[in-house]
Design an enzyme around this catalytic site. Structure first.
Site, mmCIF file in Angstrom:
data_model
loop_
_atom_site.group_PDB
_atom_site.id
_atom_site.type_symbol
_atom_site.label_atom_id
_atom_site.label_comp_id
_atom_site.label_asym_id
_atom_site.label_seq_id
_atom_site.Cartn_x
_atom_site.Cartn_y
_atom_site.Cartn_z
ATOM 1 N N ASP A 523 0.850 -1.021 -0.018
ATOM 2 C CA ASP A 523 -0.049 0.036 0.116
ATOM 3 C C ASP A 523 0.638 1.233 -0.002
ATOM 4 O O ASP A 523 1.931 1.203 0.604
ATOM 5 C CB ASP A 523 -0.983 0.070 1.469
ATOM 6 N N ASP A 740 -1.120 -0.866 6.149
ATOM 7 C CA ASP A 740 -1.456 -0.083 7.523
ATOM 8 C C ASP A 740 -2.871 0.300 7.668
ATOM 9 O O ASP A 740 -3.010 0.652 8.835
ATOM 10 C CB ASP A 740 -0.372 0.912 7.689
#
Length: 845
Positions: A523, A740
């Site tokens: 990500d 996250d």
């Protein structure tokens, strides 16, 4: 009321409903479309659409991952006591054997069982009772820790609250009590062995006078006097301490799948039976000590493994939590009342203040406001919302207050993401442990040795007691029970070493999967970047920058905070103390008199795309270029070009000006995390492909496209699109996902291995298999190195486990086997395995 895919159009890739709204165009790609975003379109063009896109029919209130028939209910259970892939198979068979159950999937890695069942034929409560069998304890994930203090700990992750619940603590306490009781009573029972029996047994190998004295003294005792006492006490210890091993053996036999627990059980039961045969024959060779010692050290290793896993779990309780427990309902008379989110009705209006999370999905009834949706969408920049715009449950109101009209479904995107994670977790079967595979190879050899020994005794002795004794001794000598000790202690030591390096894992199967990874997907926001807005460049007069900082200090936008921190000073803080919402307490300041302090903000104004006010007698404006155009302020061509450059680089340009004229641009952005390039390079050097997924637009990911180690970059990808991308990539090889945020959670769970950073959200941590405690991206590459070192340790330990058999088998073939030999071999093997496990992994990072 739910809609089906045939009732409304859905994304061809990820199945997201195409609910068009202002500013959110739908991407279409002709016959292959439509798509909900350009990100999904690009993924489909590169990796293909696959079979799980918008084809078929699903309920709108379910995630695309929930593929059960409409007449079935899906329940999720947390199971205490799951330790292996065999536990998965056994509990799946238990669930599927109940009338009304259509399907069951279990994962020992996440201690989860997912069951699709007909609620009219079997209730979830009945399934909970059915799964609480053979030493397992089941409870519904939705109700985890609801009656425990852990439930009120909103700093804890959902997983930690489940694992700290009453039932889990009771399970751990029972294991601890069983182990302690077994050790205490076993120690008392071993005293006569050490002081009397072992010296007597040693007389078979030496004519040393002291040992001969013990042997002669033993001849005067009757076995019938002490053997029943030893037999009874050993049986009690075996039940207390070795019961989990017996359960593992039972499951292994039930499934007809050999395991290390079965090998250990063969040894302890054979040793117990050999003692009983010795009692019948009146011989001195009582192997009750081997029963006690094997049960004690194997269960000690299991207990150590559980303790290390619990310590690892406790490291995750500092993570933030995204779920909202209560909502503030706005009454018609303006009053508010707090209610549980579960009690929110479809016609309610909710008041959400700045800094608070929106409890459920809905539309903005009164605004405007600014919302940070990064937790769900991955978009790093907050979004301005006007009346009628949709808002996402779980997102944060950063500026202004919001009145939210609740959707008919009264759910939040966080809730749907959570169920998606549960769906994927419970379908994630654990990897078969290497030791269990070896057990499948060893078991036929052990059984064959016992059969040969029994036939030989039948020919030579001809009595049933003699045959029984020979079979028991063959099992004692040939069964590699130490696999059951080497496996948990190897796992525990690897988890411990990872924890010391800031890497949290819960099972050695994580290392196994990590070693097989072909693709690592990162990500962007908060993973490859810091996730925090900072000032990158500023092209404006210094006094204007200070004035803009004074005005921005009054706003709550992350970009405003970055500007205030970069250019503000103590004067601004004093100004904040003197004014509230543009109302100045000092009349002299309000009049702009000479007593006004420099930097004091007067006539503060908050706009949807910026802020304004009067500072030191001059009108200040800071915000989006459109705000300047709307107010008729001059915006020079040079500034327009600078704004375009910042946007192309993926940054946020904030225009600043005074008295009707824009004079400069402050560039704010989310900077790449330190060391990201080195991490990508190290992974690429190991032959791992690196892919970047982000919810931001393509310009924000431009820097990552330029790195030679990054093979693919997909931008403007929604959460469901990330999950779809992971599935497409899995067709090419084993995939790990690093993220996250809550929006990353389904993708983390869908990957072969999920890794979350320590600054991430609770749902991301719950979905991941491996968590990095700190925001240390370099730990990703360290995790790969540690996985390789852990494998070498496991292989060495399994080799050392055969040391027991290497010592005992030759002695048994020589006809000299007795309890002192087996105990000595056990001690040598146990110390060797323990020493190798406790040894630091030098040079493996």
């Amino acid at each position: 009321m739910s809609e089906t895919r045939t009732d409304r159009e859905r994304c061809r890739l990820c199945g997201t409903a195409l609910e068009e709204s202002p500013g959110e165009p739908v991407a279409d790609a002709g016959a292959d479309g439509p798509f909900c975003s350009t990100g999904c379109r690009d993924i489909a063009a590169d990796l293909g659409v696959g079979e799980d896109g918008a084809d078929g029919t699903v309920d709108a209130d379910e995630t695309p991952d929930d593929d059960r028939p409409a007449d079935l209910e899906r329940s999720f259970f947390r199971i205490d006591g799951m330790h292996s892939a065999q536990c998965e198979s056994y509990l799946e068979s238990v669930a599927e054997g109940r009338d009304g159950v259509a399907d069951a999937a279990a994962s020992y890695v996440t201690e989860t069982v997912r069951v699709d069942h007909d609620p009219d034929r079997i209730a979830a409560e009945t399934l909970e009772d059915a799964l609480s069998t053979t030493g397992y304890t089941a409870y519904r994930r939705e109700e985890a820790a609801e009656d425990d203090d852990a439930a009120s700990d909103e700093s804890a992750t959902r997983r930690s609250r489940e694992m700290q619940g009453v039932r889990k603590r009771r399970s751990e306490n029972v294991l601890e009590v069983r182990y302690i009781v077994g050790i205490v009573f076993g120690s008392f029972l071993l005293v006569p062995y050490v002081t009397t029996f072992y010296p007597m047994y040693l007389a078979a190998f030496t004519d040393y006078w002291l040992f001969e004295q013990f042997a002669q003294q033993f001849d005067s005792y009757e076995v019938s006097l002490y053997a029943p006492l030893f037999m009874g006490m050993t049986g009690a210890i075996l039940y207390l301490t070795g019961r989990p091993l017996l359960r593992g053996a039972y499951v292994s036999l039930k499934l007809r799948e050999p395991s290390t627990h079965l090998l250990a059980t063969l040894t302890i039961v054979a040793a117990y039976a050999a003692g009983a045969v010795a009692f019948v024959r009146g011989g001195p060779d009582l192997y009750f000590d081997l029963t006690i010692l094997v049960a004690a050290i194997v269960m000690g290793a299991i207990f150590y493994e559980e303790t290390v896993k619990r310590d690892a779990l406790n490291r995750l309780t500092d993570l933030t939590i995204s779920q909202v427990g209560t909502a503030r309902v706005l009454e018609s008379d303006g009053a508010t009342r707090e209610v549980p989110v579960a009690d929110v009705a479809a016609d309610d209006r909710l008041l959400v203040r700045a800094g608070e999370r929106i409890p459920v999905d809905g539309r903005l009834a009164e605004g405007p406001c600014t919302v940070d949706e990064a937790v769900v969408t991955g978009e790093s920049l907050p979004v301005s919302k006007a009346d009628g715009d949709p808002v996402i449950g779980g997102s944060v109101v950063t500026d202004g207050a919001a009145v939210v009209a609740v959707d008919d479904e009264t759910t939040s995107s966080i809730d749907r993401l959570t169920r998606t994670v549960w769906n994927l977790q419970s379908a994630d079967h654990g990897v078969q442990r290497r030791a269990d595979a070896l057990a499948g190879t060893a078991l036929p050899i052990v059984v064959a040795a016992a059969v040969v020994a029994g036939l030989a005794a039948l020919v030579l002795d001809g009595t049933a007691v003699g045959v029984a004794a020979a079979v028991c001794l063959a099992l004692i000598a040939a069964s590699p029970w130490a696999f059951a000790f080497a496996t948990p202690i190897s796992i525990a030591s690897s988890i411990r070493d990872a924890l010391e390096r800031g890497i949290v894992v819960f099972d050695e199967s994580v290392f196994e999967r990590l070693r097989e990874i072909d693709v690592v997907v990162f990500d962007k926001t908060g993973t490859l970047t810091t996730g925090e807005m900072t000032v990158l460049e500023a092209d404006a007069p210094e006094d204007l920058l200070r004035a803009a900082a004074a005005v921005e200090r009054r706003a709550s936008h992350p970009a405003a905070a970055a500007i205030a921190n970069a250019f503000g000073d103590s004067t601004d803080a004093a100004s904040d103390a003197r004014a509230d919402g543009g109302v100045v307490d000092d009349a002299e300041d309000a009049a702009g008199g000479e007593g006004a302090e420099p930097g004091t903000v007067r006539e503060f104004e908050r706009h949807a795309t910026g802020v304004g006010g009067v500072v030191d007698g001059r009108r200040i404006l800071a915000g989006h270029p459109d705000l300047f155009r709307e107010r008729g302020w001059d915006l020079e061509d040079g500034l327009t070009d600078r704004i375009a450059e910042a946007r192309e680089a993926g940054h946020l340009p904030v225009v600043v000006g005074r008295d009707g004229r824009a004079e400069g641009v402050i560039v704010v952005g989310d900077e790449p995390r330190e060391g990201w390039a080195e991490t990508v390079t190290a992974l690429a050097d190991e032959g791992v492909d690196v892919v970047v997924l982000t919810g931001d637009d393509g310009s924000a990911a431009a820097a990552f496209r330029e790195h030679s180690g990054v093979t693919r970059v997909f931008a403007n990808v929604p959460p469901a699109g990330k999950t779809a991308a992971i599935r497409r990539l899995r067709a090419e090889g084993r995939v790990a996902m690093v993220g996250d945020g809550t929006n990353d959670a389904p993708a983390l769970a869908a990957a072969d291995l999920g890794l979350s950073l320590g600054g991430g959200t609770a749902l991301a941590a719950d979905a991941a298999d491996l968590a990095i405690v700190e925001d240390d991206l370099a730990a990703v590459e360290r995790a790969f190195a540690l996985a390789r070192a852990a494998r070498r340790r496991v292989v060495r330990n399994l080799g050392l486990a055969l040391g027991y058999n290497a010592i005992v088998i030759p002695v048994a073939l020589a006809g000299l086997l007795n309890p002192v030999v087996t105990t000595g071999a056990l001690a040598v093997t146990g110390l060797a395995i323990t020493g190798n496990s406790l040894r630091e992994l030098v040079g493996d990072e």
